[in-house]
Design a protein around this motif. Structure first.
Motif, mmCIF file in Angstrom:
data_model
loop_
_atom_site.group_PDB
_atom_site.id
_atom_site.type_symbol
_atom_site.label_atom_id
_atom_site.label_comp_id
_atom_site.label_asym_id
_atom_site.label_seq_id
_atom_site.Cartn_x
_atom_site.Cartn_y
_atom_site.Cartn_z
ATOM 1 N N LEU A 6 90.856 63.732 24.719
ATOM 2 C CA LEU A 6 89.919 64.194 23.701
ATOM 3 C C LEU A 6 90.611 65.120 22.712
ATOM 4 N N LEU A 7 91.468 65.980 23.209
ATOM 5 C CA LEU A 7 92.211 66.888 22.337
ATOM 6 C C LEU A 7 93.093 66.115 21.373
ATOM 7 N N GLN A 8 93.788 65.085 21.858
ATOM 8 C CA GLN A 8 94.675 64.309 21.004
ATOM 9 C C GLN A 8 93.890 63.561 19.925
ATOM 10 N N ARG A 9 92.722 63.037 20.318
ATOM 11 C CA ARG A 9 91.899 62.320 19.337
ATOM 12 C C ARG A 9 91.423 63.253 18.235
ATOM 13 N N GLU A 10 90.959 64.430 18.605
ATOM 14 C CA GLU A 10 90.467 65.370 17.601
ATOM 15 C C GLU A 10 91.595 65.872 16.710
ATOM 16 N N PHE A 12 94.419 64.262 16.002
ATOM 17 C CA PHE A 12 94.837 63.164 15.123
ATOM 18 C C PHE A 12 93.823 62.940 14.005
ATOM 19 N N ARG A 13 92.535 63.015 14.326
ATOM 20 C CA ARG A 13 91.498 62.803 13.319
ATOM 21 C C ARG A 13 91.560 63.862 12.233
ATOM 22 N N GLU A 14 91.721 65.131 12.614
ATOM 23 C CA GLU A 14 91.776 66.204 11.615
ATOM 24 C C GLU A 14 93.043 66.124 10.775
ATOM 25 N N MET A 15 94.173 65.853 11.419
ATOM 26 C CA MET A 15 95.428 65.759 10.665
ATOM 27 C C MET A 15 95.415 64.570 9.710
ATOM 28 N N LEU A 16 94.844 63.444 10.157
ATOM 29 C CA LEU A 16 94.765 62.263 9.295
ATOM 30 C C LEU A 16 93.859 62.519 8.106
ATOM 31 N N LEU A 17 92.749 63.220 8.326
ATOM 32 C CA LEU A 17 91.831 63.526 7.232
ATOM 33 C C LEU A 17 92.499 64.418 6.192
ATOM 34 N N VAL A 70 105.247 64.305 2.181
ATOM 35 C CA VAL A 70 104.709 65.653 1.968
ATOM 36 C C VAL A 70 103.262 65.738 2.433
ATOM 37 N N SER A 71 102.511 64.644 2.363
ATOM 38 C CA SER A 71 101.128 64.661 2.836
ATOM 39 C C SER A 71 101.075 64.787 4.353
ATOM 40 N N CYS A 72 101.953 64.072 5.058
ATOM 41 C CA CYS A 72 102.019 64.221 6.525
ATOM 42 C C CYS A 72 102.392 65.650 6.907
ATOM 43 N N MET A 73 103.346 66.206 6.175
ATOM 44 C CA MET A 73 103.776 67.574 6.445
ATOM 45 C C MET A 73 102.613 68.553 6.281
ATOM 46 N N MET A 74 101.863 68.394 5.201
ATOM 47 C CA MET A 74 100.759 69.319 4.941
ATOM 48 C C MET A 74 99.606 69.088 5.912
ATOM 49 N N GLY A 75 99.376 67.837 6.316
ATOM 50 C CA GLY A 75 98.325 67.575 7.282
ATOM 51 C C GLY A 75 98.572 68.282 8.598
ATOM 52 N N LEU A 76 99.810 68.216 9.090
ATOM 53 C CA LEU A 76 100.155 68.902 10.337
ATOM 54 C C LEU A 76 100.098 70.407 10.172
ATOM 55 N N PHE A 77 100.685 70.900 9.095
ATOM 56 C CA PHE A 77 100.773 72.347 8.909
ATOM 57 C C PHE A 77 99.399 72.977 8.775
ATOM 58 N N LEU A 107 103.055 63.509 16.588
ATOM 59 C CA LEU A 107 104.112 62.503 16.599
ATOM 60 C C LEU A 107 103.578 61.135 16.205
ATOM 61 N N LEU A 108 102.364 60.791 16.646
ATOM 62 C CA LEU A 108 101.759 59.511 16.271
ATOM 63 C C LEU A 108 101.500 59.454 14.765
ATOM 64 N N LEU A 109 100.995 60.557 14.189
ATOM 65 C CA LEU A 109 100.746 60.590 12.747
ATOM 66 C C LEU A 109 102.045 60.415 11.972
#
Length: 392
Positions: A6-10, A12-17, A70-77, A107-109
């Motif tokens: 559940l933690l990984q899904r949440e 990933f969902r927030e970082m992808l958004l 840069v979008s992946c970087m900012m999503g994670l950060f 890592l998946l993102l």
């Protein structure tokens, strides 16, 4: 306690958004900038907003190979920065979840971003540029307008200046026509005729200027020649009417991966060394930028842990500053590689290696729950460059 799946899904969902919002925002800013550059084309010719958006869709792969990292970087950060500000990271550590169990979702993102960027760099760029060129030709043939204003020196035709005392927009008839033809660099011609006719062929993509009973004054060097004519026809390519969209031979950055491999196999033996360096640089660029998704994402994760509690607007500046440093290193390396100072391998992969080492160091500090003493690091850097005396 939160279950790991559940933690990984949440996560990933927030970082992808957030990554999607950042990617859309960056792309819109670029499109708006291009619209402002082409406002004269948009107002003067018969090109609609939908036509321009179609052109931008075909150009977008050139931008996406840099915007996705840069979008992946900012999503994670921004995700982990928000979790730190809300004390969620502390709660997770108190519940027994350390740094490494949080890695699968980021890592998946990063891997998804890498795969998407790699596909765009190998296939999407050539697809976009081929369709872009085809669309420009079609727009020039069917949607550009040809207008001559009477009593005004019209310079809408590249290399041609047209003046007429009278002009009928319906029939295209011209009276007392003066034409300055400077399309040929070695010579220029001045054409004077009492009457003329201007028309266009949308199927052939040509503009025709028919002049009658006039004279041509041609100057070449110090010589001046005068020629009389009964009928004289000027033919112009309508694709040149789309200001800013000049179709030339494909540059290496517009080529497909197959074309680049063909050139690298020896087909450019008769080309200049500068062109050969650009081909080599572009081949490494097609893989270094997709790898940047993974590298910058891994770098952003420990960076967010270091700046826990920082407000989002300041965190955004920190993240953009880090990417700006990466981009400066990449641009400087590309300039040096294009001039032949360094190799393409060193120029295109050095930023990734530097940021990967920084990411590894940051993860080692965060995973071991060590304190990053930035003041001591700054003092050490100053002493290393002789800006501060070593402590006695």
């Amino acid at each position: 306690m939160i279950r790991p799946p559940l933690l990984q899904r949440e996560l990933f969902r927030e970082m992808l958004l957030i990554s999607g919002i950042c990617l859309g925002g960056f792309l819109c800013l670029i499109l708006l900038g291009r619209l402002l550059q082409l406002r004269d084309l948009f107002m003067a010719q018969g090109v609609t907003l939908l036509d321009l958006l179609k052109l931008f869709v075909f150009l977008s792969p050139l931008f996406l190979i840099l915007l996705i990292p840069v979008s992946c970087m900012m999503g994670l950060f921004l995700t982990f920065l928000r979790m730190g500000a809300d004390r969620e990271l502390i709660s997770l550590r108190a519940g027994g979840i350390s740094f490494w169990p949080l890695m699968p979702a980021p890592l998946l993102l990063c891997l998804c971003g890498t795969a998407l960027t790699l596909w765009i760099s190998l296939s999407g760029i050539s697809w976009g540029m081929d369709n872009f060129r085809q669309t420009v030709v079609e727009m020039a043939r069917h949607k550009t307008s040809v207008n001559i204003q009477p009593g005004v020196f019209n310079t809408s035709f590249p290399g041609l200046t047209v003046y007429a005392t009278q002009a009928d927009p319906g029939s295209g008839a011209l009276s007392d026509v003066f034409v300055l033809d400077s399309s040929k660099s070695e010579s220029s011609a001045t054409i004077v005729a009492p009457k003329g006719l201007i028309d266009s062929d949308v199927e052939q993509g040509q503009v025709f200027v028919l002049l009658e009973n006039g004279h041509i004054y041609r100057r070449q060097g110090e010589e001046l020649s005068v020629v009389s004519f009964d009928r004289y026809l000027l033919s112009l390519d309508m694709t040149k009417l789309l200001g800013g969209f000049e179709l030339k031979d494909k540059a290496p950055k517009e080529m497909s991966w197959e074309d680049l491999r063909t050139l690298a196999a020896g087909a450019y033996a008769d080309r200049s060394e500068h062109f050969q360096r650009r081909v080599q640089m572009e081949m490494h660029k097609r893989f270094s930028l997709p790898a940047a998704c993974l590298v910058l994402g891994l770098f952003a994760m420990p960076l967010a842990f270091f700046f826990q509690g920082m407000k989002r607007q300041f965190g955004l500046l920190v993240c953009l500053g880090a990417f700006f440093f990466y981009y400066v290193m990449l641009s400087a390396g590309m300039s040096l590689a294009e001039s032949g100072v360094v190799s393409a391998v060193l120029a295109l992969w050095t930023p990734n290696v530097v940021f990967l080492l920084a990411a590894a160091g940051g993860m080692w500090v965060v995973a071991g729950e060590r304190e990053a003493d930035f003041r001591s690091i700054g003092a050490w850097v100053m002493r290393a460059f002789g800006l501060r005396k070593a402590d006695s």
